[in-house]
Scaffold this motif. Sequence first.
Motif, PDB file in Angstrom:
ATOM      1  N   GLY A 140       0.801  -1.218   0.000  1.00 52.77           N
ATOM      2  CA  GLY A 140       0.000   0.000   0.000  1.00 52.77           C
ATOM      3  C   GLY A 140       0.830   1.263   0.000  1.00 52.77           C
ATOM      4  O   GLY A 140       0.346   2.337  -0.384  1.00 52.77           O
ATOM      5  N   THR A 169      -4.417   4.284   2.948  1.00 52.03           N
ATOM      6  CA  THR A 169      -3.864   3.683   1.733  1.00 52.03           C
ATOM      7  C   THR A 169      -4.547   2.345   1.440  1.00 52.03           C
ATOM      8  O   THR A 169      -4.825   2.036   0.284  1.00 52.03           O
ATOM      9  CB  THR A 169      -2.351   3.468   1.858  1.00 52.03           C
ATOM     10  OG1 THR A 169      -2.075   2.643   2.999  1.00 52.03           O
ATOM     11  CG2 THR A 169      -1.619   4.804   1.999  1.00 52.03           C
ATOM     12  N   ASP A 170      -4.821   1.578   2.496  1.00 49.92           N
ATOM     13  CA  ASP A 170      -5.340   0.220   2.283  1.00 49.92           C
ATOM     14  C   ASP A 170      -5.691  -0.402   3.615  1.00 49.92           C
ATOM     15  O   ASP A 170      -5.457   0.193   4.672  1.00 49.92           O
ATOM     16  CB  ASP A 170      -4.253  -0.633   1.624  1.00 49.92           C
ATOM     17  CG  ASP A 170      -3.041  -0.800   2.532  1.00 49.92           C
ATOM     18  OD1 ASP A 170      -3.022  -1.761   3.323  1.00 49.92           O
ATOM     19  OD2 ASP A 170      -2.123   0.051   2.491  1.00 49.92           O
ATOM     20  N   TYR A 171      -6.249  -1.601   3.558  1.00 48.08           N
ATOM     21  CA  TYR A 171      -6.268  -2.445   4.753  1.00 48.08           C
ATOM     22  C   TYR A 171      -5.658  -3.789   4.385  1.00 48.08           C
ATOM     23  O   TYR A 171      -5.729  -4.230   3.228  1.00 48.08           O
ATOM     24  CB  TYR A 171      -7.670  -2.590   5.354  1.00 48.08           C
ATOM     25  CG  TYR A 171      -8.721  -3.257   4.504  1.00 48.08           C
ATOM     26  CD1 TYR A 171      -8.764  -4.642   4.328  1.00 48.08           C
ATOM     27  CD2 TYR A 171      -9.706  -2.491   3.888  1.00 48.08           C
ATOM     28  CE1 TYR A 171      -9.749  -5.244   3.566  1.00 48.08           C
ATOM     29  CE2 TYR A 171     -10.703  -3.087   3.120  1.00 48.08           C
ATOM     30  CZ  TYR A 171     -10.716  -4.464   2.963  1.00 48.08           C
ATOM     31  OH  TYR A 171     -11.691  -5.058   2.194  1.00 48.08           O
ATOM     32  N   TYR A 193      -5.581  -1.243   9.437  1.00 45.93           N
ATOM     33  CA  TYR A 193      -5.613  -0.216   8.399  1.00 45.93           C
ATOM     34  C   TYR A 193      -4.226   0.405   8.278  1.00 45.93           C
ATOM     35  O   TYR A 193      -3.471   0.496   9.256  1.00 45.93           O
ATOM     36  CB  TYR A 193      -6.613   0.891   8.746  1.00 45.93           C
ATOM     37  CG  TYR A 193      -8.047   0.559   8.439  1.00 45.93           C
ATOM     38  CD1 TYR A 193      -8.517   0.510   7.129  1.00 45.93           C
ATOM     39  CD2 TYR A 193      -8.949   0.292   9.465  1.00 45.93           C
ATOM     40  CE1 TYR A 193      -9.847   0.207   6.844  1.00 45.93           C
ATOM     41  CE2 TYR A 193     -10.281  -0.018   9.198  1.00 45.93           C
ATOM     42  CZ  TYR A 193     -10.716  -0.063   7.877  1.00 45.93           C
ATOM     43  OH  TYR A 193     -12.026  -0.369   7.610  1.00 45.93           O
ATOM     44  N   VAL A 224      -4.169   4.783  -7.032  1.00 48.12           N
ATOM     45  CA  VAL A 224      -5.038   3.623  -6.794  1.00 48.12           C
ATOM     46  C   VAL A 224      -5.907   3.355  -8.021  1.00 48.12           C
ATOM     47  O   VAL A 224      -6.061   2.198  -8.447  1.00 48.12           O
ATOM     48  CB  VAL A 224      -5.914   3.859  -5.549  1.00 48.12           C
ATOM     49  CG1 VAL A 224      -6.951   2.731  -5.409  1.00 48.12           C
ATOM     50  CG2 VAL A 224      -5.050   3.924  -4.295  1.00 48.12           C
ATOM     51  N   LYS A 235      -5.946  -0.059 -10.247  1.00 47.70           N
ATOM     52  CA  LYS A 235      -7.151  -0.866 -10.380  1.00 47.70           C
ATOM     53  C   LYS A 235      -7.673  -0.940 -11.812  1.00 47.70           C
ATOM     54  O   LYS A 235      -8.507  -1.789 -12.129  1.00 47.70           O
ATOM     55  CB  LYS A 235      -8.251  -0.306  -9.465  1.00 47.70           C
ATOM     56  CG  LYS A 235      -8.021  -0.590  -7.981  1.00 47.70           C
ATOM     57  CD  LYS A 235      -9.121   0.013  -7.128  1.00 47.70           C
ATOM     58  CE  LYS A 235      -8.946  -0.347  -5.660  1.00 47.70           C
ATOM     59  NZ  LYS A 235      -9.360  -1.721  -5.346  1.00 47.70           N
ATOM     60  N   THR A 271      -3.383  -7.133  -0.034  1.00 43.08           N
ATOM     61  CA  THR A 271      -3.510  -5.733   0.376  1.00 43.08           C
ATOM     62  C   THR A 271      -4.690  -5.149  -0.393  1.00 43.08           C
ATOM     63  O   THR A 271      -4.668  -5.124  -1.627  1.00 43.08           O
ATOM     64  CB  THR A 271      -2.228  -4.944   0.047  1.00 43.08           C
ATOM     65  OG1 THR A 271      -1.135  -5.513   0.767  1.00 43.08           O
ATOM     66  CG2 THR A 271      -2.375  -3.477   0.440  1.00 43.08           C
ATOM     67  N   TYR A 272      -5.711  -4.675   0.325  1.00 43.67           N
ATOM     68  CA  TYR A 272      -6.853  -4.098  -0.364  1.00 43.67           C
ATOM     69  C   TYR A 272      -6.656  -2.593  -0.481  1.00 43.67           C
ATOM     70  O   TYR A 272      -6.715  -1.857   0.506  1.00 43.67           O
ATOM     71  CB  TYR A 272      -8.164  -4.392   0.359  1.00 43.67           C
ATOM     72  CG  TYR A 272      -9.355  -3.963  -0.480  1.00 43.67           C
ATOM     73  CD1 TYR A 272      -9.961  -4.859  -1.355  1.00 43.67           C
ATOM     74  CD2 TYR A 272      -9.828  -2.653  -0.446  1.00 43.67           C
ATOM     75  CE1 TYR A 272     -11.009  -4.459  -2.170  1.00 43.67           C
ATOM     76  CE2 TYR A 272     -10.873  -2.240  -1.247  1.00 43.67           C
ATOM     77  CZ  TYR A 272     -11.455  -3.145  -2.111  1.00 43.67           C
ATOM     78  OH  TYR A 272     -12.484  -2.732  -2.923  1.00 43.67           O
ATOM     79  N   PHE A 273      -6.408  -2.143  -1.713  1.00 42.42           N
ATOM     80  CA  PHE A 273      -6.197  -0.719  -1.957  1.00 42.42           C
ATOM     81  C   PHE A 273      -7.551  -0.010  -1.960  1.00 42.42           C
ATOM     82  O   PHE A 273      -8.481  -0.422  -2.668  1.00 42.42           O
ATOM     83  CB  PHE A 273      -5.493  -0.506  -3.300  1.00 42.42           C
ATOM     84  CG  PHE A 273      -4.076  -0.988  -3.300  1.00 42.42           C
ATOM     85  CD1 PHE A 273      -3.025  -0.125  -3.044  1.00 42.42           C
ATOM     86  CD2 PHE A 273      -3.786  -2.339  -3.536  1.00 42.42           C
ATOM     87  CE1 PHE A 273      -1.711  -0.575  -3.030  1.00 42.42           C
ATOM     88  CE2 PHE A 273      -2.479  -2.801  -3.520  1.00 42.42           C
ATOM     89  CZ  PHE A 273      -1.445  -1.918  -3.273  1.00 42.42           C
ATOM     90  N   LEU A 274      -7.656   1.033  -1.194  1.00 39.83           N
ATOM     91  CA  LEU A 274      -8.924   1.746  -1.043  1.00 39.83           C
ATOM     92  C   LEU A 274      -9.006   2.918  -2.004  1.00 39.83           C
ATOM     93  O   LEU A 274      -8.093   3.750  -2.081  1.00 39.83           O
ATOM     94  CB  LEU A 274      -9.052   2.257   0.398  1.00 39.83           C
ATOM     95  CG  LEU A 274      -9.267   1.155   1.440  1.00 39.83           C
ATOM     96  CD1 LEU A 274      -8.857   1.635   2.821  1.00 39.83           C
ATOM     97  CD2 LEU A 274     -10.722   0.715   1.449  1.00 39.83           C
ATOM     98  N   THR A 298     -12.561   5.071   0.888  1.00 42.46           N
ATOM     99  CA  THR A 298     -11.930   5.717   2.042  1.00 42.46           C
ATOM    100  C   THR A 298     -12.912   6.642   2.750  1.00 42.46           C
ATOM    101  O   THR A 298     -12.979   6.667   3.991  1.00 42.46           O
ATOM    102  CB  THR A 298     -10.696   6.510   1.587  1.00 42.46           C
ATOM    103  OG1 THR A 298      -9.729   5.598   1.073  1.00 42.46           O
ATOM    104  CG2 THR A 298     -10.077   7.274   2.751  1.00 42.46           C
TER     105      THR A 298
END
Length: 328
Positions: free
Chosen positions: A39, A104-106, A209, A237, A241, A271-274, A279
């Motif tokens: 992230g 940034t991500d969770y 997070y 991001v 994506k 890593t899940y990019f938000l 967000t």
Amino acid sequence: MNIPKSLTLAAALVIATTAGAFAQAKKEPLKIAYSDWPGWIAFEVGIQKGWFKEAGVDVKFEWMDYLPSMDAFAGGKVDAVTMTNGDALVTGANGGKSKFILLTDYSNGNDMIVAKPGIKSLKDLKGKKVGLEVTLVEHLLLLKGLEKNGLKQSDITLVPTPTNETPQTLASGQVEAIGAWYPVSQQALKAVPGSKPIWTSADAPGLIYDVLAVSPQSLSARKEDWAKVAKVYYKIVDYLKDPKTKDDAVKIMAAKVKVSPEEFATFLPGTYFLTLAETKARFKKTDGLDSLYGSTAIANKFNVDNAVYKESQKPEDYIDASIIESLK
């Protein structure tokens, strides 16, 4: 109010000096310390593409190992640092206060409890030894898993182990499992054939997070510049994506950590990019893990319960949604 002229002059000099210092400070690039979590590696895309310059903000990114990056922030050597929300509380409780201006991500699987062959679940760890860095995020992750499986910390034996040494510790047979984050978790899996993750952050999404934590002083003095930084991050991001540009982003990020794009892409789902919209939703105040507030409150309780610090920290003192809410 009757103010002596000498004091008026002194005050004017102070104001002039402060204004001059501020003007000088504005010429300095913002300094951000970042490390090798996916992230945060994503910032490299914006750097390589020249997007920060295009946005009109001068930023100097300083690449460091994780713990030294937090030390640099606490020591005032950088304006901001990439951290987990829980670690930011620890840094803040020890004097390095910060404001979370963006997510940034969770972690969605890249933090994990890796067990040696024969251990199939967390329940199998009862009476066994687990090596990890006590009081850091893997400890929190493990406790959440134990709770979900009807176990307590007293049902296992924790063996304090630096994260970068967990692969060797698991391979040596001193412990039955270890806790580590990517890329060290992958090194542990490679070091012990047949080992496997038995609990990961994907089992508790939102528990960990990752944020950009900015010093309150820098945020106050240069809020417009920080808003530009945040806007560029969500542009990154979107680029990551987009199926049309994802490969280019992955190539840039993989090169930063010196692995092949194919290998790096394997671990991206962990890593899940938000996005900006996602967000914004997580900056809403609720008690659950789908909220930065709820997650940070859980991290604070963990830190207090484990005597990481004594004085309970308030999520409200750290979370600043003003920039996120202003972005479109």
